[in-house]
Scaffold this motif. Structure first.
Motif, PDB file in Angstrom:
ATOM      1  N   ARG A  22       0.880  -1.177   0.000  1.00  0.00           N
ATOM      2  CA  ARG A  22       0.000   0.000   0.000  1.00  0.00           C
ATOM      3  C   ARG A  22       0.921   1.231   0.000  1.00  0.00           C
ATOM      4  N   SER A  23       1.268   1.687  -1.181  1.00  0.00           N
ATOM      5  CA  SER A  23       2.251   2.772  -1.294  1.00  0.00           C
ATOM      6  C   SER A  23       1.865   3.723  -2.419  1.00  0.00           C
ATOM      7  N   MET A  24       2.536   4.861  -2.402  1.00  0.00           N
ATOM      8  CA  MET A  24       2.234   5.914  -3.376  1.00  0.00           C
ATOM      9  C   MET A  24       3.477   6.802  -3.515  1.00  0.00           C
ATOM     10  N   HIS A  25       3.950   6.990  -4.731  1.00  0.00           N
ATOM     11  CA  HIS A  25       5.132   7.816  -4.935  1.00  0.00           C
ATOM     12  C   HIS A  25       4.757   9.285  -4.819  1.00  0.00           C
ATOM     13  N   ILE A  26       5.711  10.090  -4.380  1.00  0.00           N
ATOM     14  CA  ILE A  26       5.450  11.518  -4.185  1.00  0.00           C
ATOM     15  C   ILE A  26       5.050  12.205  -5.490  1.00  0.00           C
ATOM     16  N   GLN A  27       5.533  11.709  -6.630  1.00  0.00           N
ATOM     17  CA  GLN A  27       5.128  12.311  -7.900  1.00  0.00           C
ATOM     18  C   GLN A  27       3.658  12.013  -8.206  1.00  0.00           C
ATOM     19  N   ASP A  28       3.168  10.861  -7.779  1.00  0.00           N
ATOM     20  CA  ASP A  28       1.739  10.556  -7.920  1.00  0.00           C
ATOM     21  C   ASP A  28       0.912  11.397  -6.952  1.00  0.00           C
ATOM     22  N   VAL A  29       1.469  11.639  -5.774  1.00  0.00           N
ATOM     23  CA  VAL A  29       0.779  12.511  -4.814  1.00  0.00           C
ATOM     24  C   VAL A  29       0.640  13.906  -5.409  1.00  0.00           C
ATOM     25  N   ALA A  30       1.697  14.378  -6.097  1.00  0.00           N
ATOM     26  CA  ALA A  30       1.638  15.707  -6.715  1.00  0.00           C
ATOM     27  C   ALA A  30       0.478  15.785  -7.702  1.00  0.00           C
ATOM     28  N   ALA A  31       0.319  14.747  -8.526  1.00  0.00           N
ATOM     29  CA  ALA A  31      -0.784  14.739  -9.501  1.00  0.00           C
ATOM     30  C   ALA A  31      -2.124  14.843  -8.794  1.00  0.00           C
ATOM     31  N   GLN A  32      -2.284  14.091  -7.708  1.00  0.00           N
ATOM     32  CA  GLN A  32      -3.546  14.130  -6.976  1.00  0.00           C
ATOM     33  C   GLN A  32      -3.767  15.482  -6.299  1.00  0.00           C
ATOM     34  N   SER A  33      -2.677  16.121  -5.875  1.00  0.00           N
ATOM     35  CA  SER A  33      -2.819  17.410  -5.191  1.00  0.00           C
ATOM     36  C   SER A  33      -3.341  18.487  -6.125  1.00  0.00           C
ATOM     37  N   TYR A  34      -3.008  18.374  -7.414  1.00  0.00           N
ATOM     38  CA  TYR A  34      -3.489  19.368  -8.374  1.00  0.00           C
ATOM     39  C   TYR A  34      -4.869  19.006  -8.910  1.00  0.00           C
ATOM     40  N   LEU A  35      -5.178  17.706  -9.013  1.00  0.00           N
ATOM     41  CA  LEU A  35      -6.550  17.321  -9.365  1.00  0.00           C
ATOM     42  C   LEU A  35      -7.517  17.786  -8.296  1.00  0.00           C
ATOM     43  N   ALA A  36      -7.101  17.621  -7.039  1.00  0.00           N
ATOM     44  CA  ALA A  36      -7.886  18.072  -5.876  1.00  0.00           C
ATOM     45  C   ALA A  36      -9.277  17.446  -5.833  1.00  0.00           C
ATOM     46  N   HIS A  37      -9.434  16.244  -6.383  1.00  0.00           N
ATOM     47  CA  HIS A  37     -10.734  15.563  -6.350  1.00  0.00           C
ATOM     48  C   HIS A  37     -10.983  14.894  -5.009  1.00  0.00           C
ATOM     49  N   ASP A  38      -9.898  14.542  -4.306  1.00  0.00           N
ATOM     50  CA  ASP A  38     -10.057  13.778  -3.076  1.00  0.00           C
ATOM     51  C   ASP A  38      -8.953  14.192  -2.115  1.00  0.00           C
ATOM     52  N   MET A  39      -9.181  15.333  -1.466  1.00  0.00           N
ATOM     53  CA  MET A  39      -8.162  15.908  -0.582  1.00  0.00           C
ATOM     54  C   MET A  39      -8.600  15.808   0.874  1.00  0.00           C
ATOM     55  N   PRO A  40      -7.657  15.680   1.798  1.00  0.00           N
ATOM     56  CA  PRO A  40      -8.027  15.686   3.215  1.00  0.00           C
ATOM     57  C   PRO A  40      -8.552  17.052   3.631  1.00  0.00           C
ATOM     58  N   ASP A  41      -9.367  17.060   4.653  1.00  0.00           N
ATOM     59  CA  ASP A  41      -9.949  18.308   5.143  1.00  0.00           C
ATOM     60  C   ASP A  41      -8.850  19.285   5.559  1.00  0.00           C
ATOM     61  N   GLY A  42      -9.017  20.543   5.180  1.00  0.00           N
ATOM     62  CA  GLY A  42      -8.097  21.593   5.588  1.00  0.00           C
ATOM     63  C   GLY A  42      -6.820  21.690   4.795  1.00  0.00           C
ATOM     64  N   ILE A  43      -6.633  20.860   3.781  1.00  0.00           N
ATOM     65  CA  ILE A  43      -5.421  20.893   2.956  1.00  0.00           C
ATOM     66  C   ILE A  43      -5.742  21.522   1.610  1.00  0.00           C
ATOM     67  N   GLU A  44      -4.974  22.554   1.260  1.00  0.00           N
ATOM     68  CA  GLU A  44      -5.199  23.244  -0.007  1.00  0.00           C
ATOM     69  C   GLU A  44      -4.624  22.438  -1.166  1.00  0.00           C
ATOM     70  N   PRO A  45      -5.169  22.625  -2.365  1.00  0.00           N
ATOM     71  CA  PRO A  45      -4.590  21.974  -3.550  1.00  0.00           C
ATOM     72  C   PRO A  45      -3.158  22.454  -3.814  1.00  0.00           C
ATOM     73  N   GLY A  46      -2.479  21.711  -4.709  1.00  0.00           N
ATOM     74  CA  GLY A  46      -1.124  22.094  -5.106  1.00  0.00           C
ATOM     75  C   GLY A  46      -0.078  21.536  -4.164  1.00  0.00           C
ATOM     76  N   LEU A  47       1.179  21.581  -4.628  1.00  0.00           N
ATOM     77  CA  LEU A  47       2.274  21.047  -3.828  1.00  0.00           C
ATOM     78  C   LEU A  47       3.513  21.917  -4.022  1.00  0.00           C
ATOM     79  N   GLU A  48       3.590  22.954  -3.246  1.00  0.00           N
ATOM     80  CA  GLU A  48       4.790  23.801  -3.227  1.00  0.00           C
ATOM     81  C   GLU A  48       4.898  24.469  -1.873  1.00  0.00           C
ATOM     82  N   GLU A  49       6.132  24.735  -1.465  1.00  0.00           N
ATOM     83  CA  GLU A  49       6.377  25.337  -0.162  1.00  0.00           C
ATOM     84  C   GLU A  49       7.546  26.319  -0.266  1.00  0.00           C
TER      85      GLU A  49
END
Length: 814
Positions: A603-630
């Motif tokens: 049960r794993s997920m690469h950070i590059q796949d996480v990035a794709a999901q963060s920009y799709l923003a279809h299924d995000m945890p509560d309180g977390i904004e879309p995108g992946l930059e800091e």
């Protein structure tokens, strides 16, 4: 044997940090595809040339520009009276006793050094602008001048600034004078030295250059320039030109070296920008090499008296230093910091010295302004320290290596508080010394030295156990010391929807290899392939803010900013991955870019796949904004303090003064090495510059303040044939003050090498009682030192030593 590089294709995320990956910058640089400032062309671009004072000190009675203005192709000619700017060239570091005379963009009534700008011409072509400058007629009254910093503060010396009573720019001290005097009163042995750390002229591959373009529609000024710190140039130029900071865009394209020479704010870049706004045309200015020699900030220029106090066993009990530091005609941007807080605070060297006092008098002189030059204060400090240490060992009749070892700060005494304000972060000095001794075969070398002396040959072994302060910080402390800017650094890490990364850093590389090393840092933190990471620097519209590249701060401060931002990215990505994997965040493990549920690695997920999901923003945890930059603004807790031991082995011919290298060993501790090949290259380059100072380089002015070393015909820059083969090695002592544990390496060789060479030459000449020779150690200087020694000719037994028949009038070998 050098370090073998690794091709990027052979890297994986597990081994990227610490690997000698090939520099990704090099292909464009060596094929000519890289764009430098002078390569930039703009439609309808004009060219600027500057008329510079031919005198070192003169009253300007009048400037006639009529002939220049009448020339075909000339767009405009401007003097100080024409400039409608509110600002003058600023000083960016203040001291309590500092005098800050005005530094105008163009001299109006008085020229204070040869090269001081008097007028500018703007023309259709570069050579027309140059001809126009030649056609300007200036009515001068030459005045007496002074260029020696010690003579400048004497009563009766010509005063550089009429509105000041004398030439003392500041009178600064550090340490406890009473405690130090007591140490000397009680000393069983003392050693002392008078030395000059000569003025140097930086020789970057690319001279300073500017292309300025004003856009009336948006009232924006875009300036491409050779800058080590674009944001600082934007801030300072904004005040000088009265252009709102958000309307001023500074870009540093590829920059062909800096060595400190491209840190400060000069009149020329501001003048080109003013001319662009005045003419509403793009304006280019590129310094000629001779113009760079006259007007670019110089380095060093110290006259010093140093004393060392020791007990009956040779334990150092005190040190006293008095230095006269030449500042030139004006205070450059960070100039006041260089001979004070970057100099006096390093006088403890690697040694446990209980009492130190240092007094520095800064002097205005009729010469080019002095500012940071590779090492900036630290080479001057360590040169004085290591020359005194060598003489201390000689006074005690001790081996110079063992005298050093006896007085090193113990490895269990870190962090170590020195008596000159700074606290060393970490260190273990003996292993570096031991490695260097082993590399040169020290014991056998001493035996051979004695054997060769019996044959009339003179071998010398010179030590330099140096320390350096890098990554000046924290900002609060820098402010207390007089800095007019913060010394943090920014890093922004953006993971794109495809998983590729762009990392933005506020440093501004100019040859150090940042695109390579920064990508290694980000790859290691994120577990994203090195080739998927792009590094962006040097553009004030792209980078949030930044403080630039100088003082070997880039890895320790800039790299740490990127590491911190990358860690923030991982923390956000971890929350998203936990949500996607339907697990608690506490159960998520991260390694080599992969998020996995503890105990269930399938049960794993690469950070590059996480990035794709963060920009799709279809299924995000509560309180977390879309995108992946800091973004991080990293402000270290303290300096970092690299160190090491260099040993030079030379043979000196006393008949001719010729010096020949037999070996040069450099053992440096710069903490964990991001890229060992780049570290090795920085050491090589630094040592080359240090040897240049020791043997060849020196800026000289005559009695009228005319620069007599104003070109490469007169100022000796060492060539490849002058630099010995070097053997490099390292120890690793991490710093506790940044997340990478790294220190700095860009200036290490320049700090270490001069005294290693001078100590080697004076060691070779011990049979002639030669204790010191001021740099540069030319053939003539060495020959004269032998002939001026008390027992000249007694040991050598050669008539050439007595009558000079071995050299010609210029000190060269017949």
């Amino acid at each position: 044997m050098g370090i073998e590089t690794i091709e990027a294709d052979d890297l994986d995320v597990e081994s990227v940090l610490g690997s000698a990956v090939e520099r990704r910058e090099d292909p464009s640089l060596i094929t000519g595809e890289a764009e430098y400032t002078d390569d930039i062309q703009r439609p309808n671009m004009a060219h600027m040339s500057v008329l510079r004072s031919q005198y070192g000190h003169a009253t300007i009675n009048g400037v006639d520009t009529s002939d220049a203005e009448a020339m075909d192709g000339v767009i405009g000619v401007y003097t100080a009276d024409d400039l409608d700017v509110p600002g003058e060239v600023p000083t960016g570091w203040l001291l309590d006793s500092l005098k800050t005379p005005a530094h105008p963009l163009l001299a109006g009534e008085t020229a204070r050094y040869q090269g001081d700008g008097i007028a500018v011409a703007v023309a259709e072509e570069r050579y027309i602008a140059s001809d126009a400058v030649d056609a300007i007629d200036v009515d001068y009254d030459r005045r007496d001048a002074v260029t020696d910093p010690k003579e400048a503060v004497n009563e009766g010396a010509p005063v550089v600034h009429d509105d000041l009573d004398d030439n003392t720019a500041f009178d600064w001290e550090i340490g406890d004078a009473d405690e130090t005097d007591a140490a000397f009163d009680e000393a069983a042995h003392t050693a002392e030295i008078d030395l000059t750390n000569q003025r140097l002229i930086p020789n970057a591959m690319e001279p300073r250059a500017t292309v300025a373009e004003y856009k009336p529609g948006t009232e924006e000024l875009e300036v491409h320039m050779t800058s080590q710190n674009p944001h600082l140039h934007r801030q300072l130029m904004s005040g000088v030109l009265d252009v709102p900071e958000h309307k001023l865009h500074i870009v540093a394209p590829n920059v062909g070296g800096g060595f400190g020479n491209k840190i400060g704010h000069y009149p020329d870049e501001a003048l080109a920008s003013w001319c662009a706004k005045e003419t509403e045309r793009p304006v280019k200015w590129t310094a000629t090499r001779s113009e760079s020699y006259l007007t670019g900030t110089h380095g060093r220029d110290h006259v010093t008296h140093g004393e060392l106090a020791m007990d009956e066993k040779g334990v150092i009990t005190g040190m006293r230093v008095k230095t006269y530091a030449g500042m030139g005609a004006y205070l450059s941007t960070f100039a006041p910091a260089v001979p004070t807080y970057l100099y006096g605070t390093l006088l403890s060297g690697q040694y446990d010295i209980p009492a130190i006092h240092c007094n520095v008098v800064g002097a205005f002189t009729n010469s080019a302004p002095v500012d940071a030059y590779r090492g900036a204060g630290r080479p001057e400090a360590l040169y004085a320290v290591e020359r005194m240490i060598t003489l201390g060992a000689r006074e005690m009749g001790m081996d110079p290596a063992e005298f050093r070892r006896q007085n090193f700060v113990p490895s269990d005494d870190f962090p170590h508080q020195t008596p000159v304000a700074v606290e060393y972060d970490s260190g273990d000095y003996e292993p570096a010394l031991d490695k260097a001794l082993e590399a040169v075969g020290y014991d056998d070398l001493r035996e051979r030295q004695e054997e060769l002396r019996e044959e009339g040959r003179y071998l010398g072994i010179g030590f330099s156990s140096y320390i350096e302060a890098c990554g000046l910080a924290p900002s609060e402390l820098a402010g207390q010391l007089g800095a007019q800017a913060g010394l943090w650094e920014s890093g922004l890490v953006r993971v794109h929807p495809t998983g590729k990364v762009t990392a933005f850093c506020g440093t501004s590389g100019h040859g150090q290899g940042h695109e390579t090393t920064y990508a290694q840092i980000v790859s290691d933190e994120l577990g994203i392939p090195y080739d998927d990471i792009e590094i962006v620097e040097g553009d004030t519209d792209e980078i949030p803010q930044g403080m630039g590249t100088y003082g070997s701060r880039s890895a320790a401060v800039g790299g740490s900013a990127l590491a911190t931002s990358s860690q923030k990215v991982v923390e956000k990505a971890k929350k998203i991955a936990a949500h996607q994997l339907e697990a608690s965040e506490e159960d998520i493990e991260f390694e080599n870019g992969e998020f996995a549920v503890a105990g269930a690695p399938e049960r794993s997920m690469h950070i590059q796949d996480v990035a794709a999901q963060s920009y799709l923003a279809h299924d995000m945890p509560d309180g977390i904004e879309p995108g992946l930059e800091e973004t991080s603004f990293y402000d270290p807790d303290n300096f970092v303090f690299p160190f090491g031991t260099h040993i030079a082995v030379v043979e000196v011919d006393p008949d001719t003064g010729e010096i020949e290298f037999e070996n040069y060993v450099a053992v440096d501790d710069v903490g964990p090495q991001i890229n060992p090949k780049i570290v090795e290259g920085q050491v090589h380059g630094g040592v080359a510059q240090g040897i240049g100072q020791a043997l060849y380089e020196g800026a000289e002015y005559d009695d009228n303040a005319q620069l007599v070393t104003g070109s490469m015909q007169d100022y000796t820059v060492p060539k490849a044939e002058h630099i010995p083969t070097m053997e490099t090695d390292s120890t690793v002592t991490p710093s506790p003050h940044n997340p990478l544990g790294v220190k700095g390496v860009g200036e290490a060789g320049t700090i270490a090498a001069p005294q290693a060479v001078v100590n080697a030459v004076t060691d070779a000449l011990q049979p002639f009682d030669v204790d010191h020779i001021d740099m540069p150690l030319t053939g003539e200087a060495v020959w004269r030192a032998v002939n001026d020694a008390p027992d000249a000719g007694a040991e050598g037994g050669d008539e050439a030593i007595a009558d000079g028949s071995g050299i010609d009038e210029d000190g060269g070998e017949n």
